[in-house]
Design an enzyme around this catalytic site. Structure first.
Site, short mmCIF file in Angstrom:
data_model
loop_
_atom_site.label_atom_id
_atom_site.label_comp_id
_atom_site.label_asym_id
_atom_site.label_seq_id
_atom_site.Cartn_x
_atom_site.Cartn_y
_atom_site.Cartn_z
N SER A 126 -35.84 35.51 -51.29
CA SER A 126 -36.32 36.63 -50.47
C SER A 126 -35.19 37.30 -49.72
CB SER A 126 -37.36 36.13 -49.47
OG SER A 126 -36.80 35.15 -48.61
N HIS A 147 -38.91 38.50 -56.91
CA HIS A 147 -39.36 38.10 -55.58
C HIS A 147 -40.86 38.34 -55.41
CE1 HIS A 147 -39.43 38.87 -50.97
NE2 HIS A 147 -39.72 37.61 -51.26
N GLU A 159 -40.81 42.26 -56.20
CA GLU A 159 -39.55 42.99 -56.17
C GLU A 159 -38.67 42.48 -57.31
OE1 GLU A 159 -38.76 44.16 -51.51
OE2 GLU A 159 -38.31 42.11 -52.13
N ASN A 197 -38.13 43.31 -46.73
CA ASN A 197 -37.56 42.63 -45.56
C ASN A 197 -36.53 43.48 -44.84
OD1 ASN A 197 -39.05 40.27 -45.47
ND2 ASN A 197 -37.74 39.23 -46.95
#
Length: 517
Positions: A126, A147, A159, A197
């Site tokens: 991540s 991900h 992702e 993120n």
């Protein structure tokens, strides 16, 4: 090494790591028809994971979400692997082990000695650079990020992250495979935080900054952001994630960006972590758990006016446009009250007998009062994420320190007359929703500028990955980019740091808008 026609549909899958993420990946692969081998270095972990998956499948059957035959077939496709060497026949190996560069890099190097030359090596990291993970591989082009988000079976986003040496055919094959698994993949370039993120950091950071300034209580900030469509406020969301986890991710992104102040960790959150107040898992964070009522059930500190009667005023002028302005126009017309409209004032809001109630432009109310030469100035936040909002929705407001008590009492009544539940904040620059949404848009614009993702991928990722009500570029489509840039410039001037610098991508869009007239 090239893969001109790489095909992963129905191919054997090898998953390393039988924790929550690895087991979830094994589940979706098996349900999509793949034979899956699940390996974990911990003795018995893979067998235990399959037992838990059997319970998961049984629950899905009981709820009518999966046919019993399909559940049994999917479970049969999952085989606990005894050793890493069982990966020899896999076409795709997905690692979901501890989030540690050396551990993951060592595993990928070991896998490369076992698997066939055509096998794709995917990482569920991540936050770790895919480029760094591929360093040292004989064939780094086959290393790609895949991900998933937790819980894997329910979260649609994947992702697909390309490092510097990831071959386009590999990324494309994994992208198509994720789609066949029922996911909605997005392409991302391997940079700190990838898409979600990275772009999500301001959602937490702006609220933490306001708490550091003691602008409002956590419950008020949470309610104001829920009012514009976020499913959870930042404080309750950080409590759910765990402050140790959230703080660690922030520290990682901050360090990976060489100390860029935009990603700076918060002293407020560090104190919670230092005190063991980690949120739900420790029993206390911003809120105490368990509680008779959850934070989302109208916390006691979120107040509403008992009366939404329109205040008396001899002269009312509506300035500019926008959701709140149109609501006032409707309310004034319904009440038979005279008013005029002014489009050339350069701001949005109203004046009542000369006192001003303005949509925030990123400056504190006292600064606006000083520049206008007026005492009675109050500001309100961006309502309804520039779109419709429910009646009685919380809306932040603030007043200049010089404002009369009379105007400080009337300003929230005007907001209530427009259908809002006014929540007073300290005189904070940009209030809460405006600065948060502007920073989400700004971060997304930088991600696009730097080739991390497309605008469409950013929108999809933020909606699917963290349940944002709209994507950053969807917000921008309904908020004049010049107003966004102006707000960020005011924040930048107020705080005097790197944090609020405007993305060149946004400034270019603002210049384009100005040139078009």
């Amino acid at each position: 090494m090239t893969h001109p026609s790489l095909e992963l549909s129905g191919a054997p899958v090898f998953v390393i790591g039988a924790g929550i993420m690895g087991a979830g990946i094994a589940q979706v692969a098996a349900q999509a028809g793949h034979a899956v081998s699940l390996f974990d270095a911990r003795e018995g972990a893979a067998v235990d994971a399959k037992r838990k998956l059997a319970e998961t499948f049984a629950a899905l059957v009981a709820k009518g979400k999966l046919e019993a035959v399909a559940a049994a077939a999917a479970l049969d496709r999952i085989r606990p692997a005894a050793a890493l060497t069982d990966a020899a026949d896999a076409a795709l190996a997905v690692e979901a082990i501890v989030e540690n560069l050396e551990a993951k890099r060592g595993l990928l190097r070991s896998l490369e000695e076992i698997v066939a030359p055509h096998c794709v090596l995917a990482t569920n990291t991540s936050s770790i650079s895919v480029t760094a993970l591929a360093n040292g591989l004989a064939h780094p082009g086959r290393c790609v990020g895949m991900h998933f988000f937790n819980p894997v079976a329910l979260m649609k986003l994947v992702e697909v992250v390309s490092g510097l040496q990831t071959e386009p055919a590999v990324a494309g094959a994994v992208f198509e495979l994720a789609r066949r698994w029922g996911k909605q993949p997005v392409h991302a370039r391997s940079t700190p935080g990838f898409i979600v993120n990275r772009i999500a950091r301001p959602y937490y950071a702006e609220t933490l900054a306001l708490l550091h300034e003691r602008a409002a209580a956590p419950a008020v900030l949470d309610e104001c952001l829920r009012a514009v469509g976020f499913r959870m406020g930042p404080c309750e969301l950080m409590d759910l994630i765990g402050h140790d986890t959230n703080f660690a991710v922030t520290e990682s992104v901050f360090a990976a960006n060489f100390g860029d102040k935009r990603f700076a960790p918060s002293l407020v959150q560090r104190e919670l972590v230092d005190g063991g107040l980690l949120g739900r898992k420790s029993g206390r964070g911003f809120y105490a758990y368990p509680a008779a009522a959850t934070p989302s059930s109208a916390p006691a500190s979120v107040t509403a006016l008992e009366s939404a009667d329109m205040p008396d005023a001899r002269a009312v002028v509506l300035h500019g446009s926008g959701f709140a302005v149109e609501r006032w126009a409707e309310a004034l017309e319904a009440a038979g009250r005279p008013f005029t409209r002014e489009q050339g004032s350069g701001w949005h809001g109203l004046t009542a007998d000369g006192a001003q109630l303005r949509l925030t432009d990123g400056r504190p109310a006292l600064q606006v009062a000083a520049s206008e030469g007026a005492r009675d100035v109050a500001l309100f936040d961006l309502p309804g994420t520039i779109g419709a909002t429910r009646t009685g929705a919380a809306l932040a407001w603030s007043a200049a320190a010089l404002a009369s008590k009379h105007w400080q009492a009337l300003a929230p009544r005007w907001l209530a007359a427009a259908g809002f539940s006014p929540q007073r904040l300290g005189d904070a620059a940009g209030l809460v929703v405006a600065r948060t949404v502007a920073m989400l848009v700004n971060e997304a614009a930088d991600a696009v500028l730097q080739g991390v993702c497309t605008p469409e991928a950013a929108d999809l990722a933020m909606k699917l990955g963290v349940n944002h009500p709209e994507g950053p570029f969807e917000w921008l489509a309904r908020w004049d980019v010049r107003d966004v840039v102006r707000l960020l410039d005011h924040l930048d001037a107020h705080y005097r740091g790197e944090r609020y610098r405007v993305s060149p991508e946004l400034r270019q869009r603002a210049w384009m808008k100005a040139a078009e007239g």
